[in-house]
Scaffold this motif. Structure first.
Motif, PDB file in Angstrom:
ATOM      1  N   VAL A  49      -8.299  12.443  -7.438  1.00  0.00           N
ATOM      2  CA  VAL A  49      -8.120  11.959  -6.062  1.00  0.00           C
ATOM      3  C   VAL A  49      -6.662  11.523  -5.933  1.00  0.00           C
ATOM      4  CG1 VAL A  49      -8.784  10.190  -4.378  1.00  0.00           C
ATOM      5  CG2 VAL A  49     -10.538  11.329  -5.747  1.00  0.00           C
ATOM      6  N   LEU A  50      -6.026  12.015  -4.855  1.00  0.00           N
ATOM      7  CA  LEU A  50      -4.588  11.748  -4.664  1.00  0.00           C
ATOM      8  C   LEU A  50      -4.380  10.951  -3.379  1.00  0.00           C
ATOM      9  CD1 LEU A  50      -4.951  15.057  -5.627  1.00  0.00           C
ATOM     10  CD2 LEU A  50      -2.586  14.592  -6.185  1.00  0.00           C
ATOM     11  N   PRO A  51      -4.533   9.622  -3.460  1.00  0.00           N
ATOM     12  CA  PRO A  51      -4.336   8.821  -2.250  1.00  0.00           C
ATOM     13  C   PRO A  51      -2.855   8.556  -1.999  1.00  0.00           C
ATOM     14  CG  PRO A  51      -5.022   7.417  -4.066  1.00  0.00           C
ATOM     15  CD  PRO A  51      -4.898   8.807  -4.619  1.00  0.00           C
ATOM     16  N   SER A  52      -2.512   8.360  -0.732  1.00  0.00           N
ATOM     17  CA  SER A  52      -1.152   7.910  -0.433  1.00  0.00           C
ATOM     18  C   SER A  52      -1.234   6.485   0.100  1.00  0.00           C
ATOM     19  CB  SER A  52      -0.480   8.839   0.581  1.00  0.00           C
ATOM     20  OG  SER A  52      -1.262   8.929   1.738  1.00  0.00           O
ATOM     21  N   MET A  53      -0.223   5.708  -0.199  1.00  0.00           N
ATOM     22  CA  MET A  53      -0.135   4.335   0.313  1.00  0.00           C
ATOM     23  C   MET A  53       1.354   4.033   0.461  1.00  0.00           C
ATOM     24  SD  MET A  53      -1.135   1.449   1.327  1.00  0.00           S
ATOM     25  CE  MET A  53      -2.906   1.336   1.134  1.00  0.00           C
ATOM     26  N   ASP A  54       1.819   3.942   1.702  1.00  0.00           N
ATOM     27  CA  ASP A  54       3.260   3.803   1.922  1.00  0.00           C
ATOM     28  C   ASP A  54       3.699   2.357   2.105  1.00  0.00           C
ATOM     29  OD1 ASP A  54       3.458   6.564   1.798  1.00  0.00           O
ATOM     30  OD2 ASP A  54       3.121   6.783   3.953  1.00  0.00           O
ATOM     31  N   SER A  55       2.835   1.538   2.678  1.00  0.00           N
ATOM     32  CA  SER A  55       3.238   0.137   2.842  1.00  0.00           C
ATOM     33  C   SER A  55       2.028  -0.776   2.911  1.00  0.00           C
ATOM     34  CB  SER A  55       4.074  -0.048   4.109  1.00  0.00           C
ATOM     35  OG  SER A  55       4.486  -1.404   4.177  1.00  0.00           O
ATOM     36  N   LEU A  56       2.177  -1.913   2.242  1.00  0.00           N
ATOM     37  CA  LEU A  56       1.143  -2.947   2.317  1.00  0.00           C
ATOM     38  C   LEU A  56       1.584  -4.072   3.248  1.00  0.00           C
ATOM     39  CD1 LEU A  56       0.029  -2.856  -1.389  1.00  0.00           C
ATOM     40  CD2 LEU A  56      -1.399  -2.386   0.601  1.00  0.00           C
ATOM     41  N   VAL A  57       2.713  -3.871   3.919  1.00  0.00           N
ATOM     42  CA  VAL A  57       3.149  -4.821   4.950  1.00  0.00           C
ATOM     43  C   VAL A  57       2.602  -4.274   6.272  1.00  0.00           C
ATOM     44  CG1 VAL A  57       5.148  -5.867   6.096  1.00  0.00           C
ATOM     45  CG2 VAL A  57       5.244  -5.318   3.635  1.00  0.00           C
ATOM     46  N   ALA A  58       1.719  -5.041   6.908  1.00  0.00           N
ATOM     47  CA  ALA A  58       0.969  -4.504   8.054  1.00  0.00           C
ATOM     48  C   ALA A  58       1.876  -3.901   9.134  1.00  0.00           C
ATOM     49  CB  ALA A  58       0.082  -5.595   8.642  1.00  0.00           C
ATOM     50  N   GLY A 103      -6.814  -0.788  14.412  1.00  0.00           N
ATOM     51  CA  GLY A 103      -7.701  -1.585  13.560  1.00  0.00           C
ATOM     52  C   GLY A 103      -7.627  -1.226  12.082  1.00  0.00           C
ATOM     53  N   THR A 104      -6.806  -0.242  11.706  1.00  0.00           N
ATOM     54  CA  THR A 104      -6.715   0.136  10.283  1.00  0.00           C
ATOM     55  C   THR A 104      -5.873  -0.905   9.543  1.00  0.00           C
ATOM     56  OG1 THR A 104      -6.682   2.422  11.040  1.00  0.00           O
ATOM     57  CG2 THR A 104      -6.190   2.052   8.719  1.00  0.00           C
ATOM     58  N   ASP A 105      -6.428  -1.423   8.454  1.00  0.00           N
ATOM     59  CA  ASP A 105      -5.786  -2.531   7.742  1.00  0.00           C
ATOM     60  C   ASP A 105      -5.375  -2.076   6.335  1.00  0.00           C
ATOM     61  OD1 ASP A 105      -5.106  -4.853   6.465  1.00  0.00           O
ATOM     62  OD2 ASP A 105      -7.133  -5.700   6.467  1.00  0.00           O
ATOM     63  N   PRO A 106      -4.067  -2.088   6.022  1.00  0.00           N
ATOM     64  CA  PRO A 106      -3.644  -1.590   4.707  1.00  0.00           C
ATOM     65  C   PRO A 106      -4.216  -2.400   3.541  1.00  0.00           C
ATOM     66  CG  PRO A 106      -1.795  -2.651   5.845  1.00  0.00           C
ATOM     67  CD  PRO A 106      -2.920  -2.554   6.826  1.00  0.00           C
ATOM     68  N   GLU A 107      -4.399  -3.710   3.748  1.00  0.00           N
ATOM     69  CA  GLU A 107      -4.955  -4.532   2.656  1.00  0.00           C
ATOM     70  C   GLU A 107      -6.394  -4.111   2.361  1.00  0.00           C
ATOM     71  OE1 GLU A 107      -3.538  -6.581   0.687  1.00  0.00           O
ATOM     72  OE2 GLU A 107      -1.625  -7.023   1.677  1.00  0.00           O
ATOM     73  N   ALA A 108      -7.146  -3.783   3.418  1.00  0.00           N
ATOM     74  CA  ALA A 108      -8.543  -3.347   3.218  1.00  0.00           C
ATOM     75  C   ALA A 108      -8.571  -2.009   2.468  1.00  0.00           C
ATOM     76  CB  ALA A 108      -9.242  -3.213   4.574  1.00  0.00           C
TER      77      ALA A 108
END
Ligand code: SF4
Length: 328
Positions: free
Chosen positions: A129-138, A150-155
């Motif tokens: 599985v290749l997830p991307s995550m660019d920022s955890l600053v909302a 309503g999409t929350d990066p922390e969640a």
């Protein structure tokens, strides 16, 4: 008969020779990233449904198998949008494994749907599985990824950590940096904690190598990129800032050992379909699709005349890609 949902194979630095399955067929995504290579999202949604049925995709894949192509190293679920939005995904993964029992199945995802335990359960059947995550600053996350409301990066980060606990396969995390969007110290610090906790099998920190959906979205400088790689303990260069597929071998322009499956129009369709999903050089297309370089050059000329080709030089290499018509 051409293919609508099977494309490639393409050479991927992370996965090897990868045959792609497009689970959406259109630009349907839960995000509208400023750097998206397939263009602006037409349908921004977090609704899961069978956008393309498992039956259609598996029928094409079965046909591709029967045509006797060189088998890929991996079959990757992805395409023109977010593949996990397709509610037929589990059936597709099982169908692929039935058709190619020893083949690894990979899933590219922006991870937004993984806050749903059902999606996490479905993804347990994949091998990579290749997830991307660019920022955890909302605020950064909203600006660079432009997700559904309503999409929350922390969640999402929590969901990925949950998934890591159960998943027996490999997780390859990608972080894409864009100057002024997500290259803050605050993000780097949060991403470091996140990466330590999730402990993926591989981390790729990359930056833009060509214009994205928004012209003002640009790459970070090499110093910033290498600092992030060091802090996040990322994989060495085999990624976008080096140009896609840096590990591909050159094919001689006189190479006649390759063959075209299904004649001229089939070659045109396969090259166009591949370039709609990933920028590539003529040599990469020739090698990955088993099409003689002279034929690739002909198709590239044809696409250029039709006005659908984008051309970009990275170092000594010329990359081509082909965007969908805006009204398609
Ligand atoms: S980059 Fe991926 S997640 Fe972002 S808009 Fe494009 S397809 Fe969707």
């Amino acid at each position: 008969m051409g293919y609508e949902y099977v494309f490639g194979p393409v050479f991927s630095g992370r996965l090897g020779r990868s045959l792609g399955l497009d689970l959406l067929g259109k630009r349907i995504c839960s995000m509208d990233c400023v750097y998206c290579e397939v263009g602006k999202t037409d349908t921004l949604t977090d609704e899961r449904k069978a956008y393309v049925s498992a039956a259609k995709i598996l029928e094409e894949l079965g046909r591709w198998k029967q045509e006797g192509h060189l088998p890929p190293e991996v079959i990757t679920l992805g395409g023109l949008g977010e593949p996990t939005l397709n509610s037929d995904m589990p059936e597709i993964i099982r169908g692929v494994k039935k058709l190619f029992p020893s083949m690894n199945v990979a899933v590219l995802t922006n991870a937004t749907t993984m806050t749903d335990p059902e999606v996490r359960r479905e993804l347990l059947e994949a091998d990579v599985v290749l997830p991307s995550m660019d920022s955890l600053v909302a605020s950064e996350f909203r600006t660079i990824n432009r997700p559904c409301k309503g999409t929350d990066p922390e969640a999402i980060a929590k969901a990925l950590i949950e998934f890591r606990k159960e998943f027996k396969g490999k997780i390859f995390l990608e972080v894409l940096l864009s100057w002024g969007y997500n290259d803050s110290e605050e993000n780097l610090s949060k991403m470091k904690d996140f990466c330590t906790e999730i402990s993926p099998d591989r981390i790729d920190v990359v930056t833009l190598s060509r214009p994205g959906t928004l012209d003002k979205a640009g790459p970070v400088d090499p110093g910033t990129l290498s600092r992030w790689k060091k802090v996040l303990d990322a994989a060495p260069c085999k990624d976008r800032e080096c140009g896609p597929d840096t590990d591909v071998k050159k094919v001689s322009s006189t190479d006649t050992s390759t063959h075209v499956q299904g004649g001229d129009s089939a070659a045109f369709d396969r090259i166009q379909a591949s370039l709609m999903r990933r920028p590539q050089t003529a040599q990469q297309l020739s090698k990955a699709l088993e099409v003689p370089l002279s034929k690739v050059d002909e198709v590239i000329k044809e696409l250029d005349i039709s006005g659908r080709l984008n051309v970009r030089q990275t170092g000594d290499e010329i990359y081509y890609d082909c965007r969908l018509d805006d009204n398609s």
